[in-house]
Scaffold this motif. Structure first.
Motif, PDB file in Angstrom:
ATOM      1  N   THR A 147     105.947   1.204  57.196  1.00 42.23           N
ATOM      2  CA  THR A 147     105.930   2.563  57.712  1.00 42.23           C
ATOM      3  C   THR A 147     107.312   2.979  58.154  1.00 42.23           C
ATOM      4  OG1 THR A 147     103.749   2.146  58.576  1.00 42.23           O
ATOM      5  CG2 THR A 147     104.850   4.110  59.358  1.00 42.23           C
ATOM      6  N   ARG A 148     107.875   3.906  57.492  1.00 45.89           N
ATOM      7  CA  ARG A 148     109.160   4.444  57.907  1.00 45.89           C
ATOM      8  C   ARG A 148     109.073   5.943  57.849  1.00 45.89           C
ATOM      9  NH1 ARG A 148     113.841   0.893  56.955  1.00 45.89           N
ATOM     10  NH2 ARG A 148     112.832  -1.081  56.542  1.00 45.89           N
ATOM     11  N   ASP A 180     106.496   6.058  65.140  1.00 47.23           N
ATOM     12  CA  ASP A 180     107.654   6.125  64.259  1.00 47.23           C
ATOM     13  C   ASP A 180     108.208   4.742  63.973  1.00 47.23           C
ATOM     14  OD1 ASP A 180     108.069   6.378  67.058  1.00 47.23           O
ATOM     15  OD2 ASP A 180     110.156   6.949  66.771  1.00 47.23           O
ATOM     16  N   GLY A 181     107.702   3.729  64.667  1.00 43.02           N
ATOM     17  CA  GLY A 181     108.114   2.355  64.395  1.00 43.02           C
ATOM     18  C   GLY A 181     107.289   1.758  63.273  1.00 43.02           C
ATOM     19  N   THR A 182     107.251   0.433  63.207  1.00 47.53           N
ATOM     20  CA  THR A 182     106.502  -0.209  62.136  1.00 47.53           C
ATOM     21  C   THR A 182     105.080  -0.568  62.548  1.00 47.53           C
ATOM     22  OG1 THR A 182     107.648  -2.247  62.765  1.00 47.53           O
ATOM     23  CG2 THR A 182     108.437  -1.121  60.805  1.00 47.53           C
ATOM     24  N   LYS A 208     111.595   7.634  59.669  1.00 46.46           N
ATOM     25  CA  LYS A 208     112.846   8.049  60.312  1.00 46.46           C
ATOM     26  C   LYS A 208     113.451   9.148  59.452  1.00 46.46           C
ATOM     27  CE  LYS A 208     113.644   7.138  63.597  1.00 46.46           C
ATOM     28  NZ  LYS A 208     114.218   7.334  64.866  1.00 46.46           N
TER      29      LYS A 208
END
Ligand code: GTP
Ligand code: GTP
Ligand code: MG
Ligand code: MG
Lengths: 308, 299
Positions: free
Chosen positions: B294-295, B246-248, B297
């Motif tokens: 990449t997001r 879920d991070g970059t 959230k």
């Protein structure tokens, strides 16, 4: 292993060059391709590598090929010098206020980086140096985070301030500093929850802590095994929160630790200490020159160069 | 459930930004893959394959390279037919990995999934070393509503495993999931401890289906390959849980691991909540490799 391959490759590149006079641009380019690979394999950020290689290139072209050095070693020498320069040339200690004032240190970073463990390590270290530290449990999210800090606090003989999981980290931080005043503690460590640098709400929480209490040092804790993402992480934490120093953890593994270089170059902040194990005494001073050799993967060649 | 957004648009920008398949185009791809932590070797071999395909299939348009590249990486990430067989058997899932990667959290999430599928799950708290590791797993057991077998902090992890196997048998559990302490793969004594745990499971519960998952932090760089290799020597690794996507970070090193060691990614972690564990989708994964930011959230 890795060191031999880089050194060998460089020797190969320069096989017929010895005594030829000066290093030409083409010679250096071929050699630096190998260095580039080594740095990328060590997880130094692609962009940082590019910049670095071009600055080394500039310096190396036109250098005399000394008879005492093979051209390969000459290039390694320059690469190493530039790396050390980038890493910061000396060791830095965390800055504390005088004993009669309270220093507040906030520990931040991604999930699982080693914040809670490192917080206890630091507290133990400064306690041994005659400070009177206190730990504040500001992670209300991770299951058993408070308990973990309490267990670690006990191990290093440092009190832990907590208010359970139903208060906001901002309020806990405020109350912790008040409590420290009352108890005569002069060093407060805020153990915050791990968070992603793109998590706006969680980043805002850190900003609010900084607004609510006077934080003297914000320390970013980073896993030494971090790959290419290190620049994004360090860059964002520094931009959004402000970072005063960095601690690299898990360097007791066999990672080359190129993230150190990326972090340093993107934040300009010093690396203060390195985590060398899970025991609470496993915290060491950071030596930029050793880190540079480690990233290049060639501990021994440096002493070779020095002798040459 | 979460999905990776903007995937297609991010990917398109690379492939539509170039008008010809030239050195610059390949360089951009190389940079993208390396920045996704795929490593030099794997990146080079993937690009070699692409170049070969471009030649053989007379591809002229960069945008056509897209599918070729996706297919080639996806093929490398093939799961095999029996990837989730353990879910349908009486099984023991041993979860191992270096420090802080997300073992305990992933176990909580997995337990919850299995429990929701109607399985009887037991967790074994064989991390007896780290401060409050048992309390942490216990909290996850509560959240998932499954049983926990634990002893005191500092007790012998092998003894916990022994107990847990006995409990799994007597309570007729479907899946026993064993949490272990984080350990760096270069620590001989800790790896020996893991071998011992592995032997006990083999010996005490031979009829159980074995699943051994290495948890890798998706943020980890090239060292993850070394980790996987070393853990393979301690236990028969059957899959990877790739966390913190879920991070970059892209977790590209998983491609290298699967190409070189043949270990497939079976699950990905995409957050800290109990439902933030997904079965691996090679399509999503490969697309995200080419996504510049990449997001995922929120949704
Ligand atoms: N080998 C090794 N392990 C470390 C080091 N520092 C921390 N760890 C381990 O890394 C794991 C994570 O450490 P924590 O202190 O819980 O990390 P954290 O950043 O507080 O994690 P969150 O609060 O969940 O974000 C634990 O297993 C620690 O024992 C180190 O220098 N070396
Ligand atoms: N953002 C995010 N965080 C995660 C994910 N998985 C785990 N975490 C967090 O990572 C940190 C470490 O997770 P743990 O489950 O304690 O990791 P571990 O491998 O058991 O750690 P040790 O037992 O100390 O070696 C915690 O703060 C988790 O909430 C994920 O997929 N995404
Ligand atoms: Mg913590
Ligand atoms: Mg754990």
């Amino acid at each position: 292993m890795a060191f031999e391959s880089l050194a060998d490759k460089l020797q190969n590149v320069f096989k017929n060059l010895r005594g030829k006079g000066r290093l030409t641009e083409a010679d250096v380019k071929t050699a630096l391709k190998e260095v580039k690979m080594a740095l990328l394999e060590a997880d130094v950020s692609f962009k940082v590598v590019k910049q670095f290689i071009s600055s080394v290139q500039e310096r190396a072209v036109g250098q005399d090929v000394l008879t005492s050095l093979t051209p390969g070693q000459m290039v390694i020498k320059i690469v190493n010098e530039e790396l050390v320069k980038l890493m910061g040339s000396e060791t830095t200690e965390i800055a504390l206020k005088p004993q009669n004032e309270i220093t507040v240190i906030m520990m931040i970073g991604l999930q699982g980086a080693g914040k809670t463990t490192t917080t206890a390590k630091l507290a133990g270290k400064f306690k041994a140096k005659g400070r009177n530290p206190m730990l504040a449990a500001c992670d209300i999210y991770r299951p058993a985070a408070i308990k973990q800090l309490q267990v670690n606090g006990e191990k290093v003989g440092v009190p832990v301030f907590s208010m359970g999981e139903n208060n906001s980290p901002v309020n806990i931080a405020k109350a912790a500093v008040e409590h420290a005043k009352k108890e005569g503690c002069n060093l407060v460590f805020l153990d915050t929850a791990g968070r992603l640098q793109i998590d706006e709400a969680m980043m805002e929480e850190l900003v609010q802590i900084k607004e609510a209490v006077h934080v003297d040092q914000t320390v970013l804790v980073v896993d030494a095994m971090t790959g290419q993402d290190a620049v994004n992480v360090a860059g964002s934490f520094n931009d959004k929160i402000g970072v005063d120093g960095v601690i690299l953890t898990k360097l007791d593994g066999d990672t080359r630790g190129g993230a150190a270089l990326s972090i340093r170059s993107v934040t300009g902040r010093p690396i203060l200490y390195v985590g060398m194990g899970e025991k609470l005494s496993d915290l060491e001073q950071f030596y930029p020159d050793r880190m540079a050799s480690r990233i290049l993967g060639m501990g021994d060649i440096l002493s070779l160069i020095e002798k040459a | 459930t979460k999905t990776r957004e903007n995937i297609v648009s991010g990917m398109d920008s690379i492939f539509s930004g170039f008008s010809a398949i030239d050195e610059d185009f390949y360089e951009e791809l190389e940079e993208t893959l390396i920045m996704g932590d795929m490593g030099i070797q794997t990146t080079m071999s993937v690009l070699e394959e692409l170049k070969k395909a471009v030649k053989e299939q007379h591809i002229k348009d960069p945008s056509q390279c897209r599918q070729v590249l996706i297919d080639s990486i996806r093929k490398k990430m093939d799961l095999g037919e029996n990837a989730y067989e353990f879910e349908h058997r009486k099984s023991v899932v041993l979860v191992i990995g270096v420090n802080g990667v997300g073992k305990t959290t992933s176990i909580g999430k997995l337990a919850d999934q299995l429990k929701s599928d109607g399985k009887r799950v037991i967790l074994a708290a064989a991390d007896t070393f780290r401060a409050a590791a048992i309390e942490q797993l216990s909290e996850w057991a509560d959240r998932a509503g499954v049983d926990l077998i634990a002893q005191k902090e500092g007790s012998d992890p092998a003894a916990v495993i022994y107990d847990a196997i006995a409990a799994a048998k007597s309570r007729n559990a479907d899946v026993l999931i064993c949490d272990t302490a984080g350990r760096l793969h270069n620590k001989k004594n800790l790896m020996e401890e893991l071998k011992k745990i592995n032997r006990i499971i083999d010996k005490e519960y031979p009829e159980a289906y074995r699943e051994t998952l290495v948890v890798l932090d998706g943020t980890t760089g090239q060292n993850a390959l070394v980790q996987a290799r070393q853990f393979m020597e301690a236990a028969p690794i059957t899959g990877i849980i790739l966390t913190k996507l879920d991070g970059t970070a892209k977790g590209g090193i998983a491609v290298a691991i699967q190409s070189e060691l043949g270990i497939p990614v079976k699950y990905v972690g995409v957050g800290e909540k109990i439902d933030d564990l997904q079965k691996f989708s090679s399509g999503d994964f490969v697309n995200a490799l080419f996504q510049s930011d990449t997001r995922n959230k929120g949704e």
